[in-house]
Design an enzyme around this catalytic site. Structure first.
Site, PDB file in Angstrom:
ATOM      1  N   GLU A   1      56.316 -51.654  36.278  1.00 39.28           N
ATOM      2  CA  GLU A   1      56.916 -50.341  36.054  1.00 39.28           C
ATOM      3  C   GLU A   1      58.083 -50.063  36.992  1.00 39.28           C
ATOM      4  O   GLU A   1      59.091 -49.491  36.597  1.00 39.28           O
ATOM      5  CB  GLU A   1      55.863 -49.242  36.184  1.00 39.28           C
ATOM      6  CG  GLU A   1      54.848 -49.206  35.044  1.00 39.28           C
ATOM      7  CD  GLU A   1      55.494 -49.030  33.684  1.00 39.28           C
ATOM      8  OE1 GLU A   1      56.617 -48.489  33.603  1.00 39.28           O
ATOM      9  OE2 GLU A   1      54.884 -49.443  32.682  1.00 39.28           O
TER      10      GLU A   1
ATOM     11  N   TYR B   1      57.259 -40.290  35.705  1.00 36.46           N
ATOM     12  CA  TYR B   1      57.033 -41.269  34.649  1.00 36.46           C
ATOM     13  C   TYR B   1      56.155 -42.419  35.129  1.00 36.46           C
ATOM     14  O   TYR B   1      55.164 -42.774  34.483  1.00 36.46           O
ATOM     15  CB  TYR B   1      58.346 -41.845  34.083  1.00 36.46           C
ATOM     16  CG  TYR B   1      58.063 -43.132  33.353  1.00 36.46           C
ATOM     17  CD1 TYR B   1      57.459 -43.087  32.090  1.00 36.46           C
ATOM     18  CD2 TYR B   1      58.254 -44.366  33.958  1.00 36.46           C
ATOM     19  CE1 TYR B   1      57.093 -44.262  31.446  1.00 36.46           C
ATOM     20  CE2 TYR B   1      57.885 -45.534  33.321  1.00 36.46           C
ATOM     21  CZ  TYR B   1      57.315 -45.480  32.062  1.00 36.46           C
ATOM     22  OH  TYR B   1      56.934 -46.628  31.445  1.00 36.46           O
TER      23      TYR B   1
ATOM     24  N   ASP C   1      59.413 -41.395  28.763  1.00 33.68           N
ATOM     25  CA  ASP C   1      60.525 -42.186  29.263  1.00 33.68           C
ATOM     26  C   ASP C   1      61.693 -42.052  28.288  1.00 33.68           C
ATOM     27  O   ASP C   1      61.648 -41.274  27.343  1.00 33.68           O
ATOM     28  CB  ASP C   1      60.118 -43.652  29.431  1.00 33.68           C
ATOM     29  CG  ASP C   1      60.058 -44.352  28.092  1.00 33.68           C
ATOM     30  OD1 ASP C   1      59.663 -43.694  27.096  1.00 33.68           O
ATOM     31  OD2 ASP C   1      60.418 -45.530  28.008  1.00 33.68           O
TER      32      ASP C   1
END
Length: 291
Positions: free
Chosen positions: A37, A120, A138
């Site tokens: 991520e 996020y 996102d």
DNA sequence: CAATCGTGGCA
DNA sequence: TTGCCAAGATT
């Protein structure tokens, strides 16, 4: 079943069309997901794939990375871009070791407190790695919702509270289903509902898409930002850091001076790198990646 | 809140 | 060739 009008079709589409990305496999642990991520922030999947493999091969656990100097993370980051993310990931590893016993925390609040982890990323790790129920919002999801629900080609430049509320309102009730919904919408945005030339013929919710039903009206309002790069401090920073990455040890200042002829901008960029902790000025006048 | 922060591929 | 875009966070 507290589902939304799109979930059945989108989830079925995901089952049939999802990419086999390594951080989605059942054996991918929370650390693997967190690394992915951070790397994926503003960076395409194809460029993250090899970097992610190499990173986790070298540092399979947070403790492995925490034991290294931060400069090793910066070097390993190579040319992924936004190198402060390497520093963030290194600081994440040390925080995970010192505050969480070496295990990636599973609560959204604890994740959010990690360096470089924003709304996020915290939601993504909590959802994808731990199966929790969080709204995933996102750039892909924002675009899909803008089109399918709101009926406009592109979402606003800055994320709004209305978008957050919308994403939350669409969350399926059961946590595992909500988690699947999140990746599924992201994947739809990445593969079908793309920014340019969306493949509406392949879209599982084309019959429920407000934008398509309206005839795919073009984006109105001011043109989207010109993200110029040439001649900016960012370009100078990139060149300076590349010199240090590609050198096995400290370099003399002359090696850095060679990458940019305008001295004021060059010094400003170097000072900023030092201030950011990406570059270490040594006592002898040379420069190195941080220890 | 708007600017800043890398890099590379593609239409 | 060049503008646009890519799983955002921070200040």
């Amino acid at each position: 079943m507290n589902e939304n009008p799109y979930s059945t079709a989108v989830l079925a589409w995901y089952e049939a069309n999802a990419r086999d990305l390594p951080w989605r496999r059942p054996d991918a642990g929370p650390w693997s997901v967190l690394v992915s991520e951070i790397m994926l922030q503003q960076t395409p999947v194809v460029r993250v794939l090899p970097a992610w493999e190499a990173w986790l091969r070298r540092w399979p656990t947070p403790a492995d990375l925490a034991a290294e100097p931060s400069g090793e993370a910066v070097r390993m980051w190579n040319r992924l871009g936004y190198p402060r993310r390497a520093l963030n990931l290194h600081a994440c590893a040390r925080a995970i070791v010192s505050r969480h016993g070496g295990r990636v925390p599973d609560s959204h609040a604890d994740l959010l407190a990690l360096p470089g982890v924003g709304p996020y990323t915290a939601a993504a790790v909590a959802s994808f790695a731990f199966g929790q129920r969080h709204a995933i919002l996102d750039t892909n999801v924002r675009r899909v919702l803008a089109r399918a629900v709101t009926g406009i080609e592109y979402p606003p430049k800055a994320q709004t509270k209305a978008e957050v509320r919308l994403a939350e309102s669409l969350l399926p009730a059961a946590p595992p289903v909500a988690a699947r919904w999140g990746v599924a919408v992201m994947e739809l945005g990445a593969l079908v509902c793309t920014a340019r030339s969306p493949r509406c013929v392949d879209c599982p919710i084309i019959d429920r898409c407000a934008w398509h039903q309206a005839g795919r009206p073009a984006h109105d309002g001011p043109p989207r930002r010109g993200q110029t790069y040439a001649g900016t401090d960012r370009q100078v920073r990139g060149r300076l850091l590349a010199v240090l990455r590609d050198s096995p040890g400290p370099v003399p200042k002359s090696a850095l001076d060679a990458v940019w002829d305008e001295p004021v901008q060059r010094e400003r960029a170097l000072d900023a790198l030092v201030a950011d902790g990406l570059v270490d000025p040594l006592e002898d006048g040379r420069y190195a990646l941080p220890g």
